[in-house]
Enzyme design. Structure first.
Site, PDB file in Angstrom:
ATOM      1  CD  GLU B  62      -1.300  -0.028  -2.047  1.00 48.56           C
ATOM      2  OE1 GLU B  62      -0.115  -0.380  -2.103  1.00 48.56           O
ATOM      3  OE2 GLU B  62      -2.194  -0.722  -1.522  1.00 48.56           O
ATOM      4  CG  HIS B  64      -5.892  -1.659  -5.086  1.00 44.71           C
ATOM      5  ND1 HIS B  64      -7.141  -1.515  -4.552  1.00 44.71           N
ATOM      6  CD2 HIS B  64      -5.021  -1.396  -4.078  1.00 44.71           C
ATOM      7  CE1 HIS B  64      -7.030  -1.198  -3.264  1.00 44.71           C
ATOM      8  NE2 HIS B  64      -5.753  -1.099  -2.946  1.00 44.71           N
ATOM      9  CG  HIS B  68      -8.763  -0.644   0.671  1.00 44.26           C
ATOM     10  ND1 HIS B  68      -8.441  -1.958   0.883  1.00 44.26           N
ATOM     11  CD2 HIS B  68      -7.651  -0.076   0.147  1.00 44.26           C
ATOM     12  CE1 HIS B  68      -7.200  -2.179   0.481  1.00 44.26           C
ATOM     13  NE2 HIS B  68      -6.697  -1.061   0.026  1.00 44.26           N
ATOM     14  CG  HIS B 102      -5.791   3.780  -1.152  1.00 45.89           C
ATOM     15  ND1 HIS B 102      -6.047   3.332  -2.427  1.00 45.89           N
ATOM     16  CD2 HIS B 102      -5.277   2.718  -0.490  1.00 45.89           C
ATOM     17  CE1 HIS B 102      -5.712   2.057  -2.520  1.00 45.89           C
ATOM     18  NE2 HIS B 102      -5.233   1.657  -1.365  1.00 45.89           N
ATOM     19  CB  CYS B 116      -8.253  -2.607   5.864  1.00 48.18           C
ATOM     20  SG  CYS B 116      -8.289  -2.400   4.063  1.00 48.18           S
TER      21      CYS B 116
END
Lengths: 148, 148
Positions: B62, B64, B68, B102, B116
């Site tokens: 995914e 976004h 992260h 990722h 994370c």
């Protein structure tokens, strides 16, 4: 461009960053090193640092408006957090709230290494006044724990 | 009041939080658990989570807008980050930039557990379209790596 992967040249020594940085020695801490792992460029408004305290060493007793999130990843130790002494085992999550007193200590026989997250835009630490020390030392456990 | 110390009832299972939370199974990941370690109440605008992927498992492929910061604290594995496959050794620092593809994978014979960090106010992940997959698979290494 910000690196997507930072390995280690040896355990707990990260590549591609500043070399091990020592806080300026003002006599209030013992045997502490710091490496900055992430910062403003990582887009979260926080910075992740790795601190390592040598056996028997300690960080400065201090407080400030910004918070700390701490996760030990090497060894063990203990800490003063606000008004009590907490154990620091591997991967425990320690939270230092705004204006909470804190001091971290390594065990006698091994280093204590921990990740510590802070906001990038943060205020400077304040050291305890004589009155603060009197207050803190009302608790015998804290009196026995703190190092100046 | 937010806890100042969260220990573990066993290694990698933190006390005082939600029980191990499983992301809703939409068929895009395999063998992933999540524990939320810190959040908005910790005053940094970020949340620290612990993810664990079982041996041979993987997270969802995914991307976004939020970033992260990932630090493995258990086992090892590998990851697709943007446009390359990176190794994940204990305590490596992995950065997934905004809108970078990722996917994380555990080694075959042991779990991969990692911290994370994300911002609290974040957008929802987007899955790859057929065109995105065609683009990603132009690289043979990525084509061999990704799991849907």
């Amino acid at each position: 461009m910000t690196a997507t992967h930072r390995g280690q040249s040896e355990p707990f020594v990260w590549e591609g960053g500043d070399p091990l940085a020592y806080k300026e020695d003002d006599g209030t801490f013992r045997s502490v090193t710091r490496q900055v792992l992430t910062g403003a460029e990582h887009g979260q408004g926080t910075s992740l640092r790795y601190f390592e305290i040598g056996p028997g060493g300690h960080t400065t007793l201090e407080r400030h408006g910004h918070t700390h999130v701490v996760v030990p990843i090497r060894g063990q130790g203990s800490a003063l957090v606000v008004d009590r002494i907490v154990p620091l085992a591997l991967h425990d999550v320690v939270f230092v709230p705004s204006w909470g007193w804190h001091q971290f200590r390594a065990a006698r026989d091994e280093p204590l290494g921990f990740l510590c997250a802070v906001v990038v835009a943060r205020d400077r630490p304040v050291l305890p006044s004589e009155n603060d020390l009197i207050e803190l030392r009302r608790d015998p456990e804290i009196a026995a724990f703190i190092r100046l």
